[in-house]
Motif scaffolding. Structure first.
Motif, PDB file in Angstrom:
ATOM      1  N   GLN A  70      41.561  89.114  38.491  1.00  0.00           N
ATOM      2  CA  GLN A  70      42.712  89.850  37.973  1.00  0.00           C
ATOM      3  C   GLN A  70      43.389  89.013  36.899  1.00  0.00           C
ATOM      4  OE1 GLN A  70      45.276  90.715  41.266  1.00  0.00           O
ATOM      5  NE2 GLN A  70      43.994  92.372  42.041  1.00  0.00           N
ATOM      6  N   GLU A  71      43.829  89.669  35.820  1.00  0.00           N
ATOM      7  CA  GLU A  71      44.554  88.975  34.770  1.00  0.00           C
ATOM      8  C   GLU A  71      45.876  88.444  35.314  1.00  0.00           C
ATOM      9  OE1 GLU A  71      43.707  88.208  31.733  1.00  0.00           O
ATOM     10  OE2 GLU A  71      41.721  89.114  31.928  1.00  0.00           O
ATOM     11  N   GLN A  72      46.326  87.321  34.746  1.00  0.00           N
ATOM     12  CA  GLN A  72      47.574  86.667  35.130  1.00  0.00           C
ATOM     13  C   GLN A  72      47.553  86.136  36.557  1.00  0.00           C
ATOM     14  OE1 GLN A  72      49.655  86.186  32.663  1.00  0.00           O
ATOM     15  NE2 GLN A  72      48.460  87.527  31.328  1.00  0.00           N
ATOM     16  N   SER A  73      46.358  86.084  37.181  1.00  0.00           N
ATOM     17  CA  SER A  73      46.266  85.565  38.536  1.00  0.00           C
ATOM     18  C   SER A  73      46.225  84.049  38.497  1.00  0.00           C
ATOM     19  CB  SER A  73      45.020  86.107  39.231  1.00  0.00           C
ATOM     20  OG  SER A  73      44.855  85.496  40.493  1.00  0.00           O
ATOM     21  N   ALA A  74      46.829  83.416  39.499  1.00  0.00           N
ATOM     22  CA  ALA A  74      46.813  81.955  39.594  1.00  0.00           C
ATOM     23  C   ALA A  74      45.589  81.453  40.337  1.00  0.00           C
ATOM     24  CB  ALA A  74      48.079  81.456  40.293  1.00  0.00           C
ATOM     25  N   SER A  75      44.770  82.365  40.850  1.00  0.00           N
ATOM     26  CA  SER A  75      43.561  81.995  41.587  1.00  0.00           C
ATOM     27  C   SER A  75      42.324  82.380  40.782  1.00  0.00           C
ATOM     28  CB  SER A  75      43.521  82.691  42.952  1.00  0.00           C
ATOM     29  OG  SER A  75      44.646  82.333  43.727  1.00  0.00           O
ATOM     30  N   GLY A  76      41.248  81.660  41.000  1.00  0.00           N
ATOM     31  CA  GLY A  76      40.001  81.966  40.322  1.00  0.00           C
ATOM     32  C   GLY A  76      38.898  81.084  40.871  1.00  0.00           C
TER      33      GLY A  76
END
Length: 388
Positions: free
Chosen positions: A320-326
């Motif tokens: 997801q865009e602007q997510s702090a996780s990846g």
């Protein structure tokens, strides 16, 4: 005979079996070959960096002047002169415009005349008071000697009190006249429109010859040397903001040129509609490059994270865009290993990774559709640094 028939059947069965195996691509009497090992994927990778990372809060808003003055007429009359136009620089106490003072000069002269009459009346009644006091003193002496009656002495006392009352009335009339003179004098001074502060003429509302009423706008002044940036900070980020924190921002007018300011005020109340808090950044603008009304976008520098793990932005995969996780792909023992990470901040093409990586890790920065978790990989040499 039975033996011959059995032999024929065996030959037929063997022939059928050979035909079936050849039709399915398998030679009779040969084993199925083992699958060939998967080919290595050539990938680009980069070692994580360890550096000091400025922790910031993104902000945006419009610049506004700390001094935005609307200059209006305090008296009615004809505008006889204007001395500045839009864009001119004005200094405090400079004469901006003038209103016809003729009627106000007459009113001032009249007030001065009324004051003179009141002062003359006071002098006259003071003479009467002095005479009444002498008459009372003479009546007191005559009463002791029996020359007059008590009634005559009381009449002399009454005359003194009446004269004293007349003196107080005359003094009040003088004060009233002086107030009228002050009012007339101020109205006369208000015919000269004086600049209350330094600034530039943002707008000139009226021209020479215009008829004014009290409250008519004449000039609007703005001082761009002292600007503020008003912005909103989400309440969950407020704990890191302090008065005096440095702020760096840019404006569309000046492209990538950076300007600086400091947090000067934090509103004590959270706005209910967006759960944000208004923050004011004070900006020095001695060169005048910035103007009130410009849009600005920047960051409040909250603190510096030492020894932060930093990777290229292209190494991160997010759902997801602007997510702090990846997640990222590490290179370990010739294979790509997918690893979940937590992003702490973004600066241009770099990411600060709070969790999931350590110093010495190597991440894949060119992620293609064939790259899978556990895939065999070969890291390409970095020719930009002289690799062969």
């Amino acid at each position: 005979m039975k033996t011959r028939i059995a032999g024929i059947l065996i030959v037929v069965i063997l022939a059928a079996a050979q035909w079936y195996c050849s039709s399915n691509g398998t030679a009779v009497g040969t084993a199925t070959p083992a699958p060939a090992p998967a080919a290595e994927l050539a990938v680009k990778a980069a070692a994580v960096s360890v550096m000091d990372w400025p922790v910031t809060i993104s902000i945006s808003g419009s610049l506004r002047s700390q001094s935005n003055v609307e200059i209006k007429s305090e008296v009615a009359g004809k505008l006889t002169a204007t001395y500045f136009v839009e864009g001119d620089t004005v200094r405090k106490d400079e004469l901006l415009a003038e209103i016809d003072p003729a009627n106000y000069r007459l009113a001032y002269d009249q007030a001065q005349a009324v004051l003179g009459v009141a002062q003359a009346g006071l002098e006259r009644i003071q003479v009467t008071l002095d005479h009444a006091r002498r008459e009372k003193e003479r009546a007191d002496n005559l009463l002791r000697s029996g020359g007059i009656t008590e009634k005559d002495r009381q009449a002399a006392d009454t005359a003194v009190k009446e004269a004293e009352t007349q003196v107080r009335l005359a003094q009040a009339q003088i004060e009233q006249a002086r107030a009228a003179v002050s009012i007339a004098d101020k109205a006369l001074e208000d015919c000269r429109i004086i600049a209350p502060a330094d600034g530039q003429v943002r707008r000139k509302h009226l021209d020479k010859g215009s008829l004014l009423t009290p409250g008519s706008p004449i000039y609007s002044l703005v001082d761009n040397s002292r600007l503020e940036l008003e912005c909103l900070v989400p309440s969950y980020q407020l704990s890191g903001v302090r008065l005096g924190h440095r702020t760096v921002f840019t404006t569309p007018t000046w492209g990538e040129r950076k300007f600086a300011g400091n947090v000067s005020a934090i509103n004590p109340m959270v706005e209910s509609d967006n759960r944000s808090i208004k923050v004011i950044v004070k900006i020095a603008n001695p060169g005048g490059e910035l103007r009130s009304g410009m849009f600005a976008r920047g960051e409040i520098e909250v603190r510096v994270e030492s020894k932060a793990i930093v990777i290229p932005r292209s190494a991160l995969m997010v759902e997801q865009e602007q997510s702090a996780s990846g997640s990222v792909y590490l290179v370990a023992n010739g294979r790509a290993l997918r690893r979940a990470v937590q992003v702490g901040g973004v600066r241009q093409d770099l990411l600060w990774i709070q969790q999931g990586l350590a110093a010495g890790d190597q991440v894949i920065v060119d992620i293609g559709p064939q790259l899978k978790d556990g895939a065999a990989v070969r890291v390409l040499a970095d020719r930009s640094n002289g690799g062969q």
